[in-house]
Each structure stands twice: as structure tokens, then as C-alpha cells.
Design a protein around this motif. Structure first.
Motif, mmCIF file in Angstrom:
data_model
loop_
_atom_site.group_PDB
_atom_site.id
_atom_site.type_symbol
_atom_site.label_atom_id
_atom_site.label_comp_id
_atom_site.label_asym_id
_atom_site.label_seq_id
_atom_site.Cartn_x
_atom_site.Cartn_y
_atom_site.Cartn_z
ATOM 1 N N LEU A 255 0.863 -1.167 0.000
ATOM 2 C CA LEU A 255 0.000 0.000 0.000
ATOM 3 C C LEU A 255 0.902 1.221 0.000
ATOM 4 O O LEU A 255 1.722 1.387 0.913
ATOM 5 N N GLU A 256 0.786 2.047 -1.027
ATOM 6 C CA GLU A 256 1.637 3.223 -1.146
ATOM 7 C C GLU A 256 0.789 4.490 -1.150
ATOM 8 O O GLU A 256 -0.400 4.461 -1.487
ATOM 9 N N LYS A 257 1.416 5.604 -0.764
ATOM 10 C CA LYS A 257 0.715 6.872 -0.628
ATOM 11 C C LYS A 257 1.393 7.955 -1.463
ATOM 12 O O LYS A 257 2.600 7.919 -1.702
ATOM 13 N N VAL A 258 0.584 8.930 -1.870
ATOM 14 C CA VAL A 258 1.112 10.158 -2.452
ATOM 15 C C VAL A 258 0.432 11.322 -1.743
ATOM 16 O O VAL A 258 -0.783 11.339 -1.581
ATOM 17 N N PHE A 259 1.231 12.265 -1.267
ATOM 18 C CA PHE A 259 0.731 13.462 -0.589
ATOM 19 C C PHE A 259 0.835 14.637 -1.555
ATOM 20 O O PHE A 259 1.891 14.873 -2.152
ATOM 21 N N LEU A 260 -0.266 15.373 -1.697
ATOM 22 C CA LEU A 260 -0.324 16.514 -2.605
ATOM 23 C C LEU A 260 -0.741 17.754 -1.817
ATOM 24 O O LEU A 260 -1.752 17.724 -1.115
#
Length: 442
Positions: free
Chosen positions: A366-371
Motif C-alpha cells: 500500500l503506497e501513498k502520495v501526498f499533494l
């Protein structure tokens, strides 16, 4: 969860500590000011996110690992050994307490014990053993404690790159730990959500209905005795549910893949029936989850940048080898992520049943991207979901404005959608920003 990266030194770069890259693509909602991307799958000390039961493996594999006391001196801890709440932070914490109790039963409270790994399982074991009277040393490969709990503060606010939620707050042992660390919890209402289509740029009631349908099918299946040989996709097909439409693929992504980290054709059917749940709903940790393992480490002797290479079990104790030399102890708790054990780190001749159980489990991703944006432009709901996304990636976003006081969202990708994401962090962030802005046009 595993990659071909061989741990060799304590200062190896960790993809769980991702490098910030600014997104270069503007959106209809305004440009992304900056972004950050996690890459736990290629982090040499994690090699993925959390364990899962693959098709072909019985959930009883976890029981074998939880009950193992190798040579009367070595116990295993970690979320992959948790039989009550597997693959969770509170499961990992409970496993550390369980491993400590097993060691105390075997060698007594005046023993010297080495704990390998300073994630929450290892720290729980170390604190319990030291409180009982043991002399404890914790050896950690990274240059920090916490393992897959990692709070990034590069933007001046806490962003949880790893674990973020307490799942089920009633009776959960993490709740008093969070309070003890001076943190708070923000309840999450997953029903406060909208689903929009990336293809049509409109709300998608059909995708929402597909998710509800899938949840109902999974709830029914979870009450049955399911064969270890079957995949989740296989048992769903037997009741007439198949991922044969875009809406159903969206449902599988958000309701199963992102929870377990494996695609439904790989995830074992018995994953649906294992473990228990705390009641009371889920809540985000506010203020920096890393403060919990840092608190547990206080008072313990923790040696950072000290990866353990192998263990030698003898009649009078255990010899633990690191790059800096050898250490002897009466007993050892091994609390490293599953993929490290599968890769032989640390090296130890496991009994046949333990070796089989270790090899049989899998690790999900499970990977995340923060914007971060100039201002908040998305709907005022807690969950933003997107159907019809490229490769079923970035199907779910959580606005973090109420927690960080900044216009930040975090997007998620699970299973093969996570491991196949763009190679560069900027391209990864651009893709996620495109998905969000197109599905929720301003």
C-alpha cells in the motif's frame, strides 16, 4: 511483500523515507505546490507494507509462528505473527507482549535478552521484558526507531508515511499508548464519502453500488469455512461475483486490495475469515504517530544502525552477530518484517514447520502520495473515491486539511497498482493529481 535488495549497512537509503519532489503539472484545481511519495516496496528494511495470506496458505500459518519458541530461547514477534489482529499495528504490539511472556516463561526474569528490530512489536517486547527485570538490548538496522510507523515533518506538519489509523478504538491497546505519547485521535467516517468517475468526471452511483454489493458478498463469505487453496477472486466467482466491469474493479480496489495489499486473484480466501475486530470505529492519529515508538524506546538500550546478520543457538544462550561484532544473550526476540526473514536476515536454521509458515505468507503493498495545493478545492467530505482510474491506481483520497491546517490530500494505491506506479516521484504525483482533479473538476 519482497524485493531483491540485500540489507548490508545501517545507513542504507530507505524508500520508506521518500525524497520530496515538486509536481510539475498544474491542474484545473490549481497547481500542486509540492508532493511526497512513499515507496515501502523497495525499502530494504521493509520490502512491502504488511503481511497477507496468499492463496494456497492456511491462516493457521500465523499460529505456528506465534507459538514458536525455537530452542527454548528465540521467539518471533511482528504483525505477521498476530493471530488476533493480523497485519495491524495493534496486532504487532500484542505480538511483542506475547513474545516477551513466552521468553519469560522459558528463561526467567533475570535473563539477558536481545530484541532484533525496533518497530512497535520489538519495542513492546523490550519494554515488557525490561519491566519484568530482564537486561534488554534492542538492535535496529535503521537510524531511527518505529519501523513502518514513520511520521514525516518536512512540510512542518505531521504526514504519516506508514501506519496512520487506529482500527477499532474500544479496548484497543494503542489508544492508551497514543494518549500517553500526548497525541489525540480523529474519528474517520468512511460513509462520509463521494465516488466520481475519472472517465466521465461525474458522480458514479454505479461504482458506489458495486462497492456495497461486494461488501455484502465478502461479509457473507467471511462467516463460512473457506478453503486455503482458493483465492478471494475464486470464492467470489463461485457466488457469481467477478471483476468484469470497471465499477466492480473499482470496488475490488477500494474494499479489498487496499485493505490487504494483494490483488484478489493472489489473496487467499482465508484472509477473509482470520482475526478479530475492535469496536468503536477507526481514527487517525493526530500529532505524529512516530511519537508512540519513540516513547516506548525511552529507557531502553537501543542500538541504531546495527543490522543483525545471523543468530547461533547454543546450549547456554544465543550469539547474535552484527557488522560491529557479536553479542551473547540468554534469549532473543526476532521482530523484523516478514520479507527480511524470508530473505535470510537474520540467518537462523528454523524448524521445518516454522520455515514452511514463513515461506507461505506474503507481503502486500500500500503506497501513498501526498499533494499540497494553494487552497482547498475538493468537496467537504472525509473520503474522495475515484472509479475508472488508470490501472486502478489512486482510487481513494483523504483530505488532511482538518488535521494539518493545510490544503493537503493523501492518495492510496494497493497491490499491483502500487508496485506498478510511475518510477519517478514527480510522475507518480502528477498521475495522482490528474486523477483527483479530473474526477472532481472545479
Amino acid at each position: 511483500m519482497g524485493v531483491a535488495v540485500v540489507p548490508g549497512c545501517g545507513d542504507a537509503p530507505s524508500a520508506g523515507d521518500p525524497t520530496e519532489e515538486a509536481s510539475r503539472t498544474g491542474t484545473a484545481a490549481g497547481p500542486v505546490l509540492r508532493s511526497q511519495v512513499t515507496r515501502w516496496d523497495v525499502d530494504p528494511w521493509a520490502r512491502g507494507s504488511y503481511s497477507a495470506i496468499p492463496a494456497g496458505t492456511a491462516s493457521s500459518a500465523r499460529e505456528v509462528l506465534a507459538d514458536a519458541i525455537i530452542g527454548g530461547r528465540i521467539a518471533l514477534a511482528g504483525e505477521f505473527t498476530a493471530t488476533d489482529y493480523p497485519s495491524t499495528v495493534h496486532g504487532a504490539y500484542n505480538s511483542g507482549l506475547r513474545a516477551a511472556a513466552m521468553i519469560l516463561d522459558e528463561v526467567g526474569a533475570d535473563a539477558t535478552v536481545i530484541v532484533v528490530g525496533a518497530g512497535i512489536a520489538g519495542l513492546a517486547a523490550g519494554e515488557a521484558l525490561q519491566s519484568a527485570g530482564c537486561t534488554v538490548t534492542v538492535l535496529e538496522a535503521r537510524d531511527r526507531v518505529g519501523g513502518r510507523i514513520l511520521t514525516n515533518t518536512d512540510w512542518g506538519v505531521p504526514l504519516e508515511f506508514g501506519a496512520a489509523w487506529v482500527h477499532g478504538v474500544e479496548g484497543n491497546p494503542l489508544v492508551p499508548l497514543v494518549e500517553r505519547a500526548g497525541l489525540t485521535l480523529a474519528p474517520t467516517d468512511f460513509d462520509d464519502a463521494e465516488v466520481h468517475s475519472y472517465a466521465t468526471e461525474e458522480p458514479s452511483p454505479a461504482a458506489e453500488a458495486a462497492a456495497v454489493e461486494l461488501i455484502d458478498e465478502v461479509d457473507t463469505l467471511s462467516e463460512q469455512r473457506l478453503p486455503a487453496s482458493s483465492s478471494v477472486q475464486g470464492v467470489l466467482a463461485e457466488v457469481g461475483w467477478r471483476p468484469d466491469t470497471a465499477d466492480r474493479r473499482f470496488a475490488a480496489s477500494t474494499e479489498i486490495v487496499q485493505e490487504y495489499g494483494l490483488d484478489i486473484d493472489r489473496l487467499g480466501a482465508q484472509a477473509l475469515t482470520e482475526g478479530e475486530e475492535y469496536r468503536g470505529g477507526d481514527a487517525l492519529v493526530v500529532g505524529g504517530f512516530s511519537k508512540v515508538p519513540e516513547m516506548l524506546a525511552e529507557g531502553l538500550t537501543v542500538r541504531l544502525s546495527s543490522p543483525v546478520t545471523d543468530l547461533l543457538l547454543g546450549p547456554d544462550g544465543v550469539t547474535v552477530s552484527t557488522a560491529g561484532g557479536t553479542n551473547r544473550a540468554d534469549a532473543v526476540v526476532i521482530a523484523v518484517p516478514l520479507p527480511l526473514l524470508q530473505g535470510g536476515f537474520p540467518s537462523l536454521p528454523f524448524p521445518a514447520d516454522v520455515a514452511t509458515a514463513i515461506a507461505g505468507l506474503a507481503t502486500g503493498n500500500l503506497e501513498k502520495v501526498f499533494l499540497q495545493y494553494q487552497e482547498e478545492w475538493w468537496p467537504q467530505v472525509q473520503v474522495l473515491q475515484v472509479s475508472d482510474t488508470p490501472s486502478e491506481r489512486w482510487t481513494e483520497f483523504y483530505p488532511l486539511t482538518r488535521l494539518t491546517q493545510q490544503p493537503i490530500v493523501v492518495g492510496f494505491a494497493g497491490g499491483s497498482a502500487a508496485t506498478s506506479r510511475p518510477v519517478s516521484d514527480s510522475a507518480c504525483a502528477d498521475e495522482a493529481a490528474d486523477v483527483l482533479s479530473r474526477a472532481y473538476p472545479t
